[in-house]
Design a protein around this motif. Sequence first.
Motif, PDB file in Angstrom:
ATOM      1  N   ARG B  29       0.812  -1.199   0.000  1.00  0.00           N
ATOM      2  CA  ARG B  29       0.000   0.000   0.000  1.00  0.00           C
ATOM      3  C   ARG B  29       0.852   1.258   0.000  1.00  0.00           C
ATOM      4  NH1 ARG B  29      -4.497   0.386   4.553  1.00  0.00           N
ATOM      5  NH2 ARG B  29      -6.275   0.895   3.240  1.00  0.00           N
ATOM      6  N   ALA B  32       2.622   1.826  -3.198  1.00  0.00           N
ATOM      7  CA  ALA B  32       1.793   2.435  -4.243  1.00  0.00           C
ATOM      8  C   ALA B  32       1.654   3.926  -4.016  1.00  0.00           C
ATOM      9  CB  ALA B  32       0.419   1.779  -4.248  1.00  0.00           C
ATOM     10  N   GLN B  33       1.461   4.270  -2.737  1.00  0.00           N
ATOM     11  CA  GLN B  33       1.328   5.688  -2.388  1.00  0.00           C
ATOM     12  C   GLN B  33       2.572   6.466  -2.771  1.00  0.00           C
ATOM     13  OE1 GLN B  33       0.224   6.174   1.692  1.00  0.00           O
ATOM     14  NE2 GLN B  33       0.985   8.259   1.768  1.00  0.00           N
ATOM     15  N   MET B  34       3.724   5.902  -2.414  1.00  0.00           N
ATOM     16  CA  MET B  34       4.978   6.593  -2.681  1.00  0.00           C
ATOM     17  C   MET B  34       5.208   6.742  -4.168  1.00  0.00           C
ATOM     18  SD  MET B  34       7.383   5.015   0.228  1.00  0.00           S
ATOM     19  CE  MET B  34       8.852   5.945  -0.051  1.00  0.00           C
ATOM     20  N   SER B  36       2.957   6.831  -6.509  1.00  0.00           N
ATOM     21  CA  SER B  36       2.001   7.752  -7.127  1.00  0.00           C
ATOM     22  C   SER B  36       2.383   9.201  -6.863  1.00  0.00           C
ATOM     23  CB  SER B  36       0.595   7.479  -6.610  1.00  0.00           C
ATOM     24  OG  SER B  36       0.544   7.750  -5.236  1.00  0.00           O
ATOM     25  N   TYR B  37       2.997   9.461  -5.698  1.00  0.00           N
ATOM     26  CA  TYR B  37       3.398  10.841  -5.448  1.00  0.00           C
ATOM     27  C   TYR B  37       4.803  11.127  -5.940  1.00  0.00           C
ATOM     28  CZ  TYR B  37      -0.794  11.878  -2.930  1.00  0.00           C
ATOM     29  OH  TYR B  37      -2.093  12.126  -2.626  1.00  0.00           O
ATOM     30  N   GLU B  87       4.779  11.350   0.338  1.00  0.00           N
ATOM     31  CA  GLU B  87       5.816  10.367   0.051  1.00  0.00           C
ATOM     32  C   GLU B  87       6.421   9.778   1.303  1.00  0.00           C
ATOM     33  OE1 GLU B  87       8.239  12.229  -3.351  1.00  0.00           O
ATOM     34  OE2 GLU B  87       9.245  10.432  -2.654  1.00  0.00           O
ATOM     35  N   THR B  88       6.509  10.608   2.341  1.00  0.00           N
ATOM     36  CA  THR B  88       7.154  10.120   3.554  1.00  0.00           C
ATOM     37  C   THR B  88       6.247   9.218   4.376  1.00  0.00           C
ATOM     38  OG1 THR B  88       6.474  12.153   4.613  1.00  0.00           O
ATOM     39  CG2 THR B  88       8.712  12.046   3.810  1.00  0.00           C
ATOM     40  N   ASN B  89       5.034   9.001   3.911  1.00  0.00           N
ATOM     41  CA  ASN B  89       4.071   8.143   4.606  1.00  0.00           C
ATOM     42  C   ASN B  89       3.787   8.648   6.004  1.00  0.00           C
ATOM     43  OD1 ASN B  89       3.564   6.265   2.621  1.00  0.00           O
ATOM     44  ND2 ASN B  89       5.454   5.191   3.080  1.00  0.00           N
ATOM     45  N   PHE B  93      -1.136  11.479   5.738  1.00  0.00           N
ATOM     46  CA  PHE B  93      -1.162  10.418   4.737  1.00  0.00           C
ATOM     47  C   PHE B  93      -0.633   9.095   5.277  1.00  0.00           C
ATOM     48  CE2 PHE B  93      -0.178  14.530   2.802  1.00  0.00           C
ATOM     49  CZ  PHE B  93      -1.299  14.698   2.026  1.00  0.00           C
ATOM     50  N   ASP B  94      -0.668   8.906   6.584  1.00  0.00           N
ATOM     51  CA  ASP B  94      -0.037   7.706   7.134  1.00  0.00           C
ATOM     52  C   ASP B  94      -1.047   6.579   7.318  1.00  0.00           C
ATOM     53  OD1 ASP B  94      -1.326   9.046   9.072  1.00  0.00           O
ATOM     54  OD2 ASP B  94       0.087   8.581  10.648  1.00  0.00           O
ATOM     55  N   LEU B  95      -1.589   6.122   6.204  1.00  0.00           N
ATOM     56  CA  LEU B  95      -2.599   5.072   6.278  1.00  0.00           C
ATOM     57  C   LEU B  95      -2.060   3.719   6.702  1.00  0.00           C
ATOM     58  CD1 LEU B  95      -4.460   6.340   3.233  1.00  0.00           C
ATOM     59  CD2 LEU B  95      -5.528   5.862   5.398  1.00  0.00           C
TER      60      LEU B  95
END
Lengths: 378, 106
Positions: B29, B32-34, B36-37, B87-89, B93-95
Motif C-alpha cells: 500500500r 503504491a502511495q509513494m 504515485s506521489y 511520500e514520507t508516509n 497520509f499515514d494510512l
Amino acid sequence: MLGYNVEYSSVAFALFFIGEYLHIVFASTFTVVCFFGGWQPPTGTFERAFLFILTPSIVYPLDFLIHLPHSLETYPSFAYVWLMLIDFFDWIIPLLFLLKIMILSVVLKISVVMQHILMTYLDFAHQYHLNKRYIFSIIGVTFAVTNQILFFLTPKLLFILFHIMTVKFCLRLIFVFWVYLMLLKYKEQRMLHLSNMNKWVQSIILTFLVGFTLIIGAVLFVPVFGRMLVSQIVNISGFIAASHFFDVKTGVFFYIQPLRGFFYALNLFLPYFANPLFAYLDNIYYTFPDTARNFYVLLNGIEIFDPVTQTIFAVHTYFIIKVNIIIYIFILSRAALRRFRYDQLMRLGWKVFLPLSLLFTIFTATLVFSFGAFPPIK
Amino acid sequence: MRCLLSGVYGILISGWASNSKYAFLGALRSAAQMVSYEVSTGLILISILLVVGSLEIKCVVDFQEHTWLSFSFSHLFLLFMISALAETNRAPFDLPEAEGELVARL
C-alpha cells in the motif's frame, strides 16, 4: 492505543521508523536546495529573517488570546456557555486586535532602538578586526554543541524546549551578525553614518514589519497552532477525532523523533569533515588532496570564498537551520492535519496532482522556450 | 559532466530503492502511495531544472542568489511540499500505520 504496544514491541519495527525519518530529512534537504536557496544566507532580506524570528514569539500568544473563545467552543461542556459568552462579549475582539497592534508597534520600536545600540557596539568591534568567519563558526559550533549536549542529557520532554531555545539563540546571533555585515557594506559605500541613521527608512521598515507580521500571524499561525490545540482538547474530552494523538506525552515523543533522527544522521552518516562541529577548521581544505575536496563539494557543496582574507571556508549553519525549519513543518503537519482515506489519497495523487504538475511542467517549458533560455545541450 | 552525478538522480534512485524495500517487506500500500506521489515530485523537479538549466546542485543554489524559488514558483513549492509529505508516509497520509482506522473499517 491498540497499536501502540504492537508498534514498539520489536526491533524490526525500528527499521520502518528509521527509514521514515531518513526520508523526512532527505525530503527537507531537497526542498531547501530547490526552493530556499540552499546554503546561501538570505541576502538583502534581513528584515524577513527578523520577521521569522519575531512572529511566533509575539503574534502567536496574542492570536491565541483572540481566538481562545472560538477554540473552546469544541469543548463539550463549555460549548453552550462559550457560545453565549461570545455572543455577549463580541465587541471585545476588535479591541484585542487593536491591543495586538499597539503591543507590536511598541516592541518593534524597542527593537529598533536595540538595533541602534548594537550597531554602535559592532562598530567598536570592527576597529579590532573581528573577522566574519569566526562569528560564523562560533554560531555553528554553539548550535551543534548545545543541541548535542542537550540531546544526550535531557529527558524527552525538555529536549524539544531546549532545542527551540538553542535555535532561537542562534537565530538571534545570526541577526546580530547580519546587522553587522549590513553596516560594513554601507560604511564601505559611504552611504550611511551611524550618527544620522535615516529615520524614514526605519519607519518604512517598521510599517512593513507590522503589516507582514499581522498578515502572517492571521493567515499562517492561527490555523496551524490553533487546530493543533483544538485537536488536543477534542481528544482529551473524548470526542472521536481523526487526529493522531491520544496523549500529550506520546505527542511530544512523536514530535521529537525526527529531530533525533536528524542529529543521529548528522553524526553517523556524514563524514567527519562535513560535520558542523568541524566548521571552524578553515584551513582543513588545503591539507586534503584535490579528490577529497571534490568529494566534499559533491557531498554538500558548501564552499565559500572570503574575499577579505583570500581563503575558502565552510558555512553549514544556514543550511542546517533551514533544514530544521522544514523538518518542523513536517512534524507540525502530523498534529495539525487530519488523515485521508485511501481512495481519497489515490484520487488526489492521480487525478489532481499528476495533471497539475504535468500542466506546470508544460507551462514552464513553454515559458523557458519562448524566452529563448532553453538549456544548451552538452 | 560530473555535475550529472550530483544532481537529482541520486534522490530519484534513493526513492526508488526505498520503494523496493517497502515492497519487499510487504507494505504494498505504502509503496503504491509513494510511487504515485513520486511522479508528481519528479515532474515538479523537472520543471525547476528546466528553469535553472542545470542538474548541478551548486547551479540550482546559485540561481537563487537574489530570490528564492519558493517565492517565484510558489505553486510548485506547495505541490512539492504536499507530495513530499505524502511520500514520507507520515502524518495526514499515514494510512499504513493508522491503527484505529485499520481496526475499525478500512
